[in-house]
Design a protein around this motif. Structure first.
Motif, PDB file in Angstrom:
ATOM      1  N   LEU A   1       0.837  -1.205   0.000  1.00 57.79           N
ATOM      2  CA  LEU A   1       0.000   0.000   0.000  1.00 57.79           C
ATOM      3  C   LEU A   1       0.873   1.258   0.000  1.00 57.79           C
ATOM      4  CD1 LEU A   1      -3.158   0.621   2.173  1.00 57.79           C
ATOM      5  CD2 LEU A   1      -1.458   2.384   1.912  1.00 57.79           C
TER       6      LEU A   1
ATOM      7  N   PHE B   1       3.785   9.624  -1.558  1.00 59.15           N
ATOM      8  CA  PHE B   1       2.470   9.997  -1.002  1.00 59.15           C
ATOM      9  C   PHE B   1       2.454   9.559   0.458  1.00 59.15           C
ATOM     10  CE2 PHE B   1       1.798   9.748  -5.504  1.00 59.15           C
ATOM     11  CZ  PHE B   1       0.916  10.787  -5.785  1.00 59.15           C
TER      12      PHE B   1
ATOM     13  N   ALA C   1       0.142   7.584   5.691  1.00 55.65           N
ATOM     14  CA  ALA C   1      -0.879   7.787   6.730  1.00 55.65           C
ATOM     15  C   ALA C   1      -2.250   8.073   6.128  1.00 55.65           C
ATOM     16  CB  ALA C   1      -0.460   8.946   7.642  1.00 55.65           C
TER      17      ALA C   1
ATOM     18  N   ILE D   1       7.475  -2.611   1.798  1.00 56.38           N
ATOM     19  CA  ILE D   1       6.556  -3.740   1.656  1.00 56.38           C
ATOM     20  C   ILE D   1       7.198  -4.979   2.281  1.00 56.38           C
ATOM     21  CG2 ILE D   1       5.105  -5.016   0.032  1.00 56.38           C
ATOM     22  CD1 ILE D   1       4.727  -1.814   0.336  1.00 56.38           C
TER      23      ILE D   1
ATOM     24  N   ILE E   1       4.518   3.922  14.152  1.00 61.96           N
ATOM     25  CA  ILE E   1       4.446   4.406  12.758  1.00 61.96           C
ATOM     26  C   ILE E   1       3.609   3.449  11.895  1.00 61.96           C
ATOM     27  CG2 ILE E   1       5.789   4.924  10.675  1.00 61.96           C
ATOM     28  CD1 ILE E   1       8.210   5.451  12.555  1.00 61.96           C
TER      29      ILE E   1
ATOM     30  N   ASP F   1       1.145   0.472  10.257  1.00 67.21           N
ATOM     31  CA  ASP F   1      -0.314   0.255  10.303  1.00 67.21           C
ATOM     32  C   ASP F   1      -1.054   1.536  10.655  1.00 67.21           C
ATOM     33  OD1 ASP F   1      -0.099  -2.316   9.530  1.00 67.21           O
ATOM     34  OD2 ASP F   1      -0.539  -3.221  11.468  1.00 67.21           O
ATOM     35  N   GLY F   2      -0.579   2.642  10.139  1.00 63.53           N
ATOM     36  CA  GLY F   2      -1.177   3.954  10.423  1.00 63.53           C
ATOM     37  C   GLY F   2      -0.519   4.551  11.649  1.00 63.53           C
TER      38      GLY F   2
HETATM   39  C1  LIG Z   1       8.683  -1.820   9.766  1.00 58.39           C
HETATM   40  C2  LIG Z   1       7.617  -1.338   8.826  1.00 58.39           C
HETATM   41  C3  LIG Z   1       6.916  -2.252   8.053  1.00 58.39           C
HETATM   42  C4  LIG Z   1       5.945  -1.811   7.136  1.00 58.39           C
HETATM   43  N1  LIG Z   1       5.307  -2.732   6.350  1.00 58.39           N
HETATM   44  C5  LIG Z   1       4.446  -2.296   5.407  1.00 58.39           C
HETATM   45  C6  LIG Z   1       3.849  -3.220   4.487  1.00 58.39           C
HETATM   46  O1  LIG Z   1       4.070  -4.432   4.538  1.00 58.39           O
HETATM   47  N2  LIG Z   1       3.019  -2.721   3.527  1.00 58.39           N
HETATM   48  C7  LIG Z   1       2.741  -1.393   3.413  1.00 58.39           C
HETATM   49  O2  LIG Z   1       1.988  -1.015   2.539  1.00 58.39           O
HETATM   50  N3  LIG Z   1       3.294  -0.500   4.283  1.00 58.39           N
HETATM   51  C8  LIG Z   1       4.142  -0.907   5.248  1.00 58.39           C
HETATM   52  N4  LIG Z   1       4.740  -0.013   6.095  1.00 58.39           N
HETATM   53  C9  LIG Z   1       4.455   1.407   5.946  1.00 58.39           C
HETATM   54  C10 LIG Z   1       3.547   1.961   7.042  1.00 58.39           C
HETATM   55  O3  LIG Z   1       2.236   1.480   6.915  1.00 58.39           O
HETATM   56  C11 LIG Z   1       3.646   3.492   6.922  1.00 58.39           C
HETATM   57  O4  LIG Z   1       4.967   3.834   7.318  1.00 58.39           O
HETATM   58  C12 LIG Z   1       2.648   4.224   7.774  1.00 58.39           C
HETATM   59  O5  LIG Z   1       1.321   4.050   7.315  1.00 58.39           O
HETATM   60  C13 LIG Z   1       2.962   5.753   7.750  1.00 58.39           C
HETATM   61  O6  LIG Z   1       3.121   6.219   6.449  1.00 58.39           O
HETATM   62  P1  LIG Z   1       4.451   7.026   6.035  1.00 58.39           P
HETATM   63  O7  LIG Z   1       5.632   6.279   6.466  1.00 58.39           O
HETATM   64  O8  LIG Z   1       4.332   7.376   4.596  1.00 58.39           O
HETATM   65  O9  LIG Z   1       4.406   8.337   6.926  1.00 58.39           O
HETATM   66  P2  LIG Z   1       3.692   9.706   6.553  1.00 58.39           P
HETATM   67  O10 LIG Z   1       2.308   9.463   6.084  1.00 58.39           O
HETATM   68  O11 LIG Z   1       4.611  10.487   5.692  1.00 58.39           O
HETATM   69  O12 LIG Z   1       3.604  10.378   7.989  1.00 58.39           O
HETATM   70  C14 LIG Z   1       4.801  10.803   8.684  1.00 58.39           C
HETATM   71  C15 LIG Z   1       4.433  11.208  10.076  1.00 58.39           C
HETATM   72  O13 LIG Z   1       3.558  12.332  10.030  1.00 58.39           O
HETATM   73  C16 LIG Z   1       2.624  12.293  11.087  1.00 58.39           C
HETATM   74  N5  LIG Z   1       1.260  12.306  10.515  1.00 58.39           N
HETATM   75  C17 LIG Z   1       0.852  11.850   9.309  1.00 58.39           C
HETATM   76  N6  LIG Z   1      -0.455  12.057   9.139  1.00 58.39           N
HETATM   77  C18 LIG Z   1      -0.900  12.672  10.247  1.00 58.39           C
HETATM   78  C19 LIG Z   1      -2.178  13.170  10.694  1.00 58.39           C
HETATM   79  N7  LIG Z   1      -3.279  13.011   9.950  1.00 58.39           N
HETATM   80  N8  LIG Z   1      -2.258  13.736  11.905  1.00 58.39           N
HETATM   81  C20 LIG Z   1      -1.157  13.874  12.695  1.00 58.39           C
HETATM   82  N9  LIG Z   1       0.070  13.451  12.318  1.00 58.39           N
HETATM   83  C21 LIG Z   1       0.187  12.850  11.134  1.00 58.39           C
HETATM   84  C22 LIG Z   1       2.916  10.998  11.886  1.00 58.39           C
HETATM   85  O14 LIG Z   1       3.776  11.328  12.966  1.00 58.39           O
HETATM   86  C23 LIG Z   1       3.667  10.158  10.873  1.00 58.39           C
HETATM   87  O15 LIG Z   1       4.543   9.219  11.505  1.00 58.39           O
HETATM   88  C24 LIG Z   1       5.676  -0.428   7.029  1.00 58.39           C
HETATM   89  C25 LIG Z   1       6.372   0.493   7.821  1.00 58.39           C
HETATM   90  C26 LIG Z   1       7.330   0.051   8.710  1.00 58.39           C
HETATM   91  C27 LIG Z   1       8.085   1.075   9.512  1.00 58.39           C
END
Ligand SMILES: Cc1cc2nc3c(=O)[nH]c(=O)nc-3n(C[C@H](O)[C@H](O)[C@H](O)COP(=O)(O)OP(=O)(O)OC[C@H]3O[C@@H](n4cnc5c(N)ncnc54)[C@H](O)[C@@H]3O)c2cc1C
Length: 431
Positions: free
Chosen positions: A133, A138, A141, A166, A379, A381-382
């Motif tokens: 995902l 992009f 979150a 992923i 961080i 799963d949202g």
């Molecule tokens: C170890 C690990 C395994 C993962 N495995 C997978 C996987 O298998 N498949 C997959 O698809 N993804 C995976 N992810 C990704 C994970 O789901 C995302 O990192 C997570 O959803 C956050 O998205 P982002 O990293 O793009 O952070 P961003 O969306 O860029 O956000 C960065 C930070 O901004 C803040 N923030 C963002 N939005 C808001 C808001 N609305 N209100 C307040 N603060 C906010 C939060 O502090 C957040 O940590 C994994 C991540 C990690 C670290």
């Protein structure tokens, strides 16, 4: 009154078996696990998995209504707490992420033919899966906005896009890809989920990304997080799971279960970490007495225990509510426990490092590696901020604005209090 905090004796026996199995067969292997020859470990792993299957404890996450051997979320919580003590146990008990969440998604959205092809082999442990995902350009979150698209071309879907982080994509047999198919359906009916088998032309696995847990990843290691590029990646029409535009709902179903399962396992890791903290506290002498007799150390021990117990109750209660009312009814609770327990486990791990001093910081103890591995919690799963924001908005819906002073303003309440007192005096016959 139906409050009952006791585990039924039959299931308590299963839990005791699990604990002994993990303590005696798995934990002793931890110090050399990374060095075991992969082919030999595969055979040994199958042997251990067969013992779990014979005990009737394999793949206990998937509800029987969905075709699994699930025992319900509360029993799963009790099991996962034990599984969380030793990370390798997840694979031995067939409850490892991200497969478990992917199987839930397939169980909810796939046709019978798709289940035969991907779900049941995944559940039997014959194939493994990843879920794609998150994207580099992009905000992960906010899955209502993504760059990856899938367009229909005759009998095929053509996927174009860029994903990263992923988990297990570099070793998985199938990747479940979240791609936009219905832009007019934004925010929640815009995307769909497709099964892309590994080796499909157009899906390039660029690299495994270095992380806090594994700064120098070896490509294709279990638990790695891969970057993927999709260019003219074509899959047959029957690789679409569910309806076009139904991907967001399917992904939510997957992530909801994943959140509570993480929390359940973190409880086990937090307790094992506290055990390490306490053993060190009673063993190490400083300034003439054991660390355990220094009050600040006692604070760390007591606080950690209190936090773990509170987190357990919150997690178990959410699991119980899930069993009773279904996952949809507890969506806010699922975000709440994930946000809460991720903080608790990291706080306990951090205190354990502190109590163990330089030894805690070193890789001679497992705690520093658990800390690095679990730091993804707030961080993944949202992010926790989003879960807390959803929780706050839900709570605030129960309140209405008032004009002027707050309802609890004491001077404003005084006339009503005096009238009430006069009424009560009369009623009680006070003269
Ligand atoms: C170890 C690990 C395994 C993962 N495995 C997978 C996987 O298998 N498949 C997959 O698809 N993804 C995976 N992810 C990704 C994970 O789901 C995302 O990192 C997570 O959803 C956050 O998205 P982002 O990293 O793009 O952070 P961003 O969306 O860029 O956000 C960065 C930070 O901004 C803040 N923030 C963002 N939005 C808001 C808001 N609305 N209100 C307040 N603060 C906010 C939060 O502090 C957040 O940590 C994994 C991540 C990690 C670290």
């Amino acid at each position: 009154m139906a409050w009952d905090f006791e585990t039924d004796p039959e299931f308590a026996e299963q839990l005791a078996w699990m604990r002994a199995f993990i303590d005696d067969e798995l934990i002793p292997l931890e110090p050399i696990l990374d060095e075991l020859p992969a082919d030999e470990w595969l055979v040994a792993k199958r042997h251990l998995q067969n013992r779990v299957k014979a005990q009737g404890l394999w793949g206990a996450f998937l509800d029987p209504k969905l075709g699994g051997a699930g025992l319900g979320q509360l029993k799963l919580a009790l099991m996962s707490e034990i599984i969380g003590r030793c990370m390798m146990s997840m694979a031995i008990f067939g409850v490892q992420a991200p497969d478990s969440g992917n199987m839930e998604l397939l169980a909810h959205g796939a046709t019978e033919a798709q289940k035969e092809r991907w779900l049941w082999p995944n559940l039997r442990g014959e194939i493994s899966s990843a879920f794609a995902l998150t994207e580099p350009f992009f905000a992960g979150a906010d899955p209502t906005v993504i760059g990856t698209t899938a367009t229909k071309d005759g009998d095929e879907w053509v996927i174009e896009g860029h994903k990263w982080f992923i988990t297990n994509a570099s070793i998985a047999d199938i990747v479940l890809v979240f791609a936009e198919t219905n832009p007019e359906g934004r925010p929640h009916r815009h995307a769909s989920v497709f099964v892309v088998p590994t080796g499909t032309p157009g899906m390039e696995i660029v690299r495994d990304i270095g992380t806090m847990a594994h700064p120098d990843p070896e490509f294709g290691r279990l638990g790695n997080h891969a970057e993927l590029i999709f260019k003219d990646c074509r899959v047959p029409a029957d690789h679409l799971i569910g309806d076009p535009g139904g991907g967001f709902t399917l992904a939510q179903q997957r992530l909801g279960g994943g959140r509570i399962h993480h929390a359940m396992r973190w409880l086990g890791q937090a307790q094992r970490s506290l055990d390490i903290m306490c053993e060190r506290a009673v063993s190490r002498i400083s300034h003439g007495k054991p660390l355990a007799q220094h009050q600040m150390m006692q604070d760390y021990v007591a606080l950690s225990h209190m936090e773990i117990q509170a987190a357990r109750l919150l997690t178990f209660q959410t699991a119980w509510k899930m069993d009773k009312y279904g996952a949809a009814a507890v969506r806010t609770d699922l975000g709440m426990i994930k946000a809460h327990v991720s903080k608790v486990v990291l706080a306990v791990l951090d205190r354990t490092i502190q109590v163990c001093g330089a030894l805690g910081y070193s890789s001679d103890l497992p705690v520093e590696s658990w800390y690095r591995g679990t730091r993804f919690g707030p961080i993944g799963d949202g992010p926790d901020e989003v879960h807390k924001s959803v929780l706050a908005r839900t709570l605030l819906k129960g309140y209405t604005p008032v004009e002027g002073w707050p309802s609890e303003h004491i001077p404003s309440r005084r006339p009503a209090a005096e009238a009430k007192w006069a009424e009560l005096r009369a009623e009680a016959g006070v003269t």
